[in-house]
Motif scaffolding. Structure first.
Motif, short mmCIF file in Angstrom:
data_model
loop_
_atom_site.label_atom_id
_atom_site.label_comp_id
_atom_site.label_asym_id
_atom_site.label_seq_id
_atom_site.Cartn_x
_atom_site.Cartn_y
_atom_site.Cartn_z
N THR A 147 0.82 -1.22 0.00
CA THR A 147 0.00 0.00 0.00
C THR A 147 0.86 1.27 0.00
OG1 THR A 147 -0.22 0.10 2.42
CG2 THR A 147 -1.87 -1.19 1.21
N VAL A 148 1.96 1.23 -0.74
CA VAL A 148 2.84 2.40 -0.85
C VAL A 148 2.25 3.34 -1.88
CG1 VAL A 148 5.14 3.19 -1.50
CG2 VAL A 148 4.87 1.09 -0.17
N ILE A 149 2.14 4.62 -1.55
CA ILE A 149 1.53 5.58 -2.45
C ILE A 149 2.57 6.48 -3.12
CG2 ILE A 149 -0.68 5.60 -1.24
CD1 ILE A 149 0.17 8.12 0.18
N ASP A 150 3.85 6.22 -2.89
CA ASP A 150 4.88 6.97 -3.59
C ASP A 150 4.82 6.68 -5.09
OD1 ASP A 150 6.31 8.33 -1.47
OD2 ASP A 150 6.92 6.35 -0.79
N ASN A 151 5.30 7.62 -5.88
CA ASN A 151 5.31 7.45 -7.32
C ASN A 151 6.20 6.27 -7.70
OD1 ASN A 151 5.94 7.83 -10.21
ND2 ASN A 151 4.93 9.80 -9.95
N PRO A 152 5.72 5.32 -8.53
CA PRO A 152 6.53 4.15 -8.90
C PRO A 152 7.85 4.52 -9.56
CG PRO A 152 4.25 3.81 -9.51
CD PRO A 152 4.36 5.25 -9.08
N ARG A 153 7.92 5.71 -10.17
CA ARG A 153 9.17 6.10 -10.84
C ARG A 153 10.29 6.40 -9.85
NH1 ARG A 153 7.18 10.65 -14.97
NH2 ARG A 153 5.76 11.08 -13.23
N LYS A 154 9.96 6.44 -8.57
CA LYS A 154 11.00 6.62 -7.56
C LYS A 154 11.77 5.33 -7.29
CE LYS A 154 8.60 10.30 -4.99
NZ LYS A 154 8.08 10.69 -3.65
N PHE A 155 11.29 4.20 -7.85
CA PHE A 155 11.88 2.91 -7.57
C PHE A 155 12.33 2.23 -8.86
CE2 PHE A 155 8.52 3.94 -4.59
CZ PHE A 155 9.16 3.85 -3.37
N ALA A 156 13.23 1.27 -8.71
CA ALA A 156 13.72 0.52 -9.87
C ALA A 156 13.95 -0.92 -9.45
CB ALA A 156 15.00 1.14 -10.42
N LEU A 157 13.76 -1.83 -10.41
CA LEU A 157 14.00 -3.25 -10.17
C LEU A 157 15.38 -3.60 -10.71
CD1 LEU A 157 12.48 -5.71 -9.00
CD2 LEU A 157 11.85 -6.30 -11.36
N PHE A 158 16.18 -4.26 -9.86
CA PHE A 158 17.54 -4.61 -10.22
C PHE A 158 17.70 -6.12 -10.31
CE2 PHE A 158 18.04 -0.32 -8.81
CZ PHE A 158 19.17 0.17 -9.44
N GLU A 159 18.58 -6.52 -11.23
CA GLU A 159 18.99 -7.91 -11.35
C GLU A 159 20.33 -8.08 -10.66
OE1 GLU A 159 19.28 -9.73 -15.46
OE2 GLU A 159 21.40 -9.36 -15.00
N ARG A 160 20.39 -9.01 -9.73
CA ARG A 160 21.62 -9.25 -8.98
C ARG A 160 22.19 -10.61 -9.34
NH1 ARG A 160 23.46 -12.00 -4.61
NH2 ARG A 160 24.86 -10.96 -3.13
N SER A 161 23.49 -10.66 -9.63
CA SER A 161 24.13 -11.93 -9.95
C SER A 161 25.52 -11.97 -9.34
CB SER A 161 24.21 -12.12 -11.47
OG SER A 161 24.93 -11.06 -12.07
N GLU A 162 25.99 -13.16 -9.06
CA GLU A 162 27.32 -13.36 -8.49
C GLU A 162 28.18 -14.13 -9.48
OE1 GLU A 162 27.52 -15.03 -4.60
OE2 GLU A 162 25.78 -13.93 -3.87
N LYS A 163 29.42 -13.68 -9.62
CA LYS A 163 30.35 -14.36 -10.51
C LYS A 163 31.76 -14.04 -10.07
CE LYS A 163 31.58 -14.90 -15.39
NZ LYS A 163 31.33 -14.44 -16.79
N ASP A 164 32.54 -15.10 -9.82
CA ASP A 164 33.95 -14.96 -9.42
C ASP A 164 34.08 -14.04 -8.20
OD1 ASP A 164 34.66 -16.55 -11.59
OD2 ASP A 164 34.82 -14.82 -12.92
N GLU A 165 33.27 -14.31 -7.17
CA GLU A 165 33.30 -13.54 -5.93
C GLU A 165 33.05 -12.05 -6.16
OE1 GLU A 165 36.86 -14.33 -3.79
OE2 GLU A 165 36.29 -16.39 -3.30
N GLN A 166 32.29 -11.76 -7.19
CA GLN A 166 31.93 -10.38 -7.52
C GLN A 166 30.42 -10.32 -7.69
OE1 GLN A 166 34.12 -7.54 -8.47
NE2 GLN A 166 32.18 -6.48 -8.22
N VAL A 167 29.80 -9.32 -7.10
CA VAL A 167 28.36 -9.14 -7.23
C VAL A 167 28.09 -8.03 -8.24
CG1 VAL A 167 26.26 -8.37 -6.05
CG2 VAL A 167 27.82 -9.95 -4.92
N TYR A 168 27.21 -8.33 -9.18
CA TYR A 168 26.85 -7.35 -10.20
C TYR A 168 25.38 -6.99 -10.05
CZ TYR A 168 31.22 -8.76 -12.42
OH TYR A 168 32.54 -9.03 -12.67
N LEU A 169 25.10 -5.71 -10.11
CA LEU A 169 23.73 -5.22 -10.09
C LEU A 169 23.44 -4.50 -11.39
CD1 LEU A 169 23.29 -3.77 -6.48
CD2 LEU A 169 22.41 -5.91 -7.38
#
Length: 256
Positions: free
Chosen positions: A156-178
């Protein structure tokens, strides 16, 4: 004027504001030590290898069978008659700022003898608990922007959706990428291509830090507050500059 965050509001509206300026315990802390070491590069905005992969109908069906055979829960994917498929994605909410929700209680009259038949619109701000996770059942054609809308409705968040973003997170060689997903990217398709492993791929909802502020996403009261904050920051900066030059001038005069 709040002593903690310098929030400014009308004196009659002060009692209506519900904002915890101090933040939740540990709000300023980063994630655990391992995550702090791993997450070094968050500027990965090019399409991932999964986004570039194209599958025909037979390959989709085979991938779904492989996916379902690897999970240890009942969060299966299912193929629909029209060729689309449905399934679950898990999204972790990692928000550092408070979110706004509508207040449920009616606001009492601000002045005795002056009733407000329709009440006053109120909004309450609070911090979502650290590590909040939500499972969503979506379709293969559900876009990232629609996932954000669904998450905000769930809480029930009423903030504008454009204030948020969906990120993809992955791990490779002990490194995290967003990598920030584009509005039209399809999270369930990425989930299917990557498999069920959360280390290989997971989804995170964060503030939309683009470097360029989208001022249209803010309300008029918020924009007025930003102007006040900017004015105070400018005045403080000028004061410090004048103090520094006054000190230099005084030392020069003493030397003379």
């Amino acid at each position: 004027l709040s002593p903690d965050c310098s929030f400014t509001c009308h004196y009659r509206c002060r009692a209506l504001v519900r904002l915890d300026c101090s933040g939740p315990p540990g709000a300023g802390d980063e994630d655990d030590g391992n995550e702090k070491v791993l997450e070094k590069d968050t500027n990965v905005d090019e399409p991932s290898e999964w986004e570039k992969t194209e599958l025909d109908q037979a390959q989709v069906e085979q991938r779904i069978k492989e996916y379902n055979s690897q999970i240890n829960s009942n969060l299966f994917m299912s193929l629909n008659k029209d060729g689309s498929y449905a399934g679950f994605i898990k999204v972790q909410l990692k928000l550092v700022r408070p979110v706004a929700v509508p207040a449920t209680n009616r606001v009492p009259s601000l002045q005795a003898g002056r009733p407000h038949p329709q009440g006053v619109k109120r909004r309450t701000s609070f911090y979502l608990p650290k590590g909040t996770v939500k499972h969503l059942h979506i379709l293969s054609h559900t876009r990232a922007s629609e996932v954000i809308d669904a998450l905000l409705r769930k809480f029930t968040v009423i903030d504008n959706p454009r204030k948020f973003a969906l990120f993809e997170r992955s791990e490779k060689d002990e490194q995290v990428y967003l990598r920030k997903l584009g509005d039209d990217e399809r999270p369930l398709r990425l989930r299917l291509l990557a498999g069920p492993s959360e280390k290989v791929l997971s989804f995170i909802l964060k503030e939309n830090e683009t470097g360029e502020v989208n001022w249209d996403a803010f309300t008029l009261p918020e924009l007025h507050n930003f102007l006040l904050i900017l004015q105070r920051e400018e005045e403080e900066h000028v004061r410090r500059l004048r103090h520094r030059y006054a000190c230099c001038r005084q030392k020069m005069q003493e030397a003379l």
